[in-house]
Scaffold this active site. Sequence first.
Site, PDB file in Angstrom:
ATOM      1  N   TYR A   1      98.283 -78.638   6.085  1.00  0.00           N
ATOM      2  CA  TYR A   1      98.262 -77.230   6.462  1.00  0.00           C
ATOM      3  C   TYR A   1      99.653 -76.747   6.865  1.00  0.00           C
ATOM      4  O   TYR A   1     100.386 -77.430   7.581  1.00  0.00           O
ATOM      5  CB  TYR A   1      97.318 -77.020   7.645  1.00  0.00           C
ATOM      6  CG  TYR A   1      95.847 -77.034   7.250  1.00  0.00           C
ATOM      7  CD1 TYR A   1      95.345 -76.125   6.326  1.00  0.00           C
ATOM      8  CD2 TYR A   1      94.973 -77.947   7.827  1.00  0.00           C
ATOM      9  CE1 TYR A   1      93.998 -76.128   5.981  1.00  0.00           C
ATOM     10  CE2 TYR A   1      93.628 -77.958   7.492  1.00  0.00           C
ATOM     11  CZ  TYR A   1      93.147 -77.044   6.565  1.00  0.00           C
ATOM     12  OH  TYR A   1      91.828 -77.050   6.221  1.00  0.00           O
TER      13      TYR A   1
ATOM     14  N   LYS B   1      81.723 -95.031  33.932  1.00  0.00           N
ATOM     15  CA  LYS B   1      81.255 -93.669  33.647  1.00  0.00           C
ATOM     16  C   LYS B   1      81.800 -93.198  32.292  1.00  0.00           C
ATOM     17  O   LYS B   1      82.756 -93.801  31.766  1.00  0.00           O
ATOM     18  CB  LYS B   1      81.722 -92.733  34.763  1.00  0.00           C
ATOM     19  CG  LYS B   1      83.226 -92.668  34.906  1.00  0.00           C
ATOM     20  CD  LYS B   1      83.648 -92.114  36.257  1.00  0.00           C
ATOM     21  CE  LYS B   1      85.170 -92.073  36.333  1.00  0.00           C
ATOM     22  NZ  LYS B   1      85.645 -91.835  37.693  1.00  0.00           N
TER      23      LYS B   1
END
Length: 347
Positions: free
Chosen positions: A250, A40
């Site tokens: 950042y 899956k």
Amino acid sequence: MPPEQAPPPLRLALDADALAANWRALDQLSGQARAGAAVKANGYGTGARRVVKVLADAGCADFFVAYASEAAALTGLVDPASFSVLHGPLAASDTALMQACGMRPAINTLEQAARWLDAGGGPCDLMVDTGINRLGLPMAALGDPLVSRLDVEILMSHLASADEDSALNEVQRLRWMEARRQVPARRASLANSAGIVLGEGYHGDLTRPGLSLYGGVPRAELAAHIRQVVQPQAAILQVRDLSPGDSVGYNATFTADRPMRIGIVAVGYADGYLCVWSGKGMMRAAGHDLPVLGRVSMDLTAIDLSAAPRLREGDWVDIDYSLAAQAKATGLSQYELLTVLGQRFAR
Ligand SMILES: *Cc1c(COP(=O)(O)O)cnc(C)c1O
């Protein structure tokens, strides 16, 4: 004609030999039972078409997906009757698709049983809830006349705590045994990857490993049997030299205290290389450790090239992604580490 697309600078290498070896090991550990495979969510993010092909060649004959559409995307590789659709027939369109293709739904509710039978029925699987309280018929519903009309191939249940030594495992096993006495079925199945090493009593006719096929180790007993399967890799887009006092990324969370060379790598949190790796992830090239510096950005991550100063723009690095160790380091589960890897990875 549009120009040919450049190959993406990040890829998820899949070790097909390790995948096949993991399935064979899990099949062996399943004793008298055969091992199937949970594929899956695109084979836990690793690329289901490739996985099904490799595992079918290794001898696997049963594949579990969540949705009928997932099985439909895998047609042409194996007999459609090797697919079990765990979420069951959710709507008439699902039922029609499964019946047209010859896949089996796992029936989870009496409503699904009625939907399947009303559409003409056919072989199906039956999920019984024995204590996880997720999908599956409650034990008390097993005597319902609708259930006796089903043509059940696999009677299955799913363990809540197979990765722990929990008393719930034995409680669930006993309820599953009771369900087997009540519902005629050609095969019975209980264990996921972790459940396989709980003992013979958990094996039935078929086991349903997922995580461990792809290199995950949910219980220590599996560690010696399971090999790493996936290796995320990314290219260096730019190399730069820092002076002491220069910061990276950042919010300037890393500052160089010496002259150093860094590489800017084409992977970021949009690819599933999450911010948990900021300042603590590791990449590698030719055996050299290349620690992540500063914040991971959306598409980019900076690494220290001190150990391999010859690396250049365009060179590839391996992202350290050993599942059990990285799960411990980040607090993410091994399942999340696999399924979070994004669509920009070439698979
Ligand atoms: C996902 C799933 C599995 C596989 O479980 P792992 O822990 O990945 O081995 C087995 N059975 C069911 C019903 C599942 O949903």
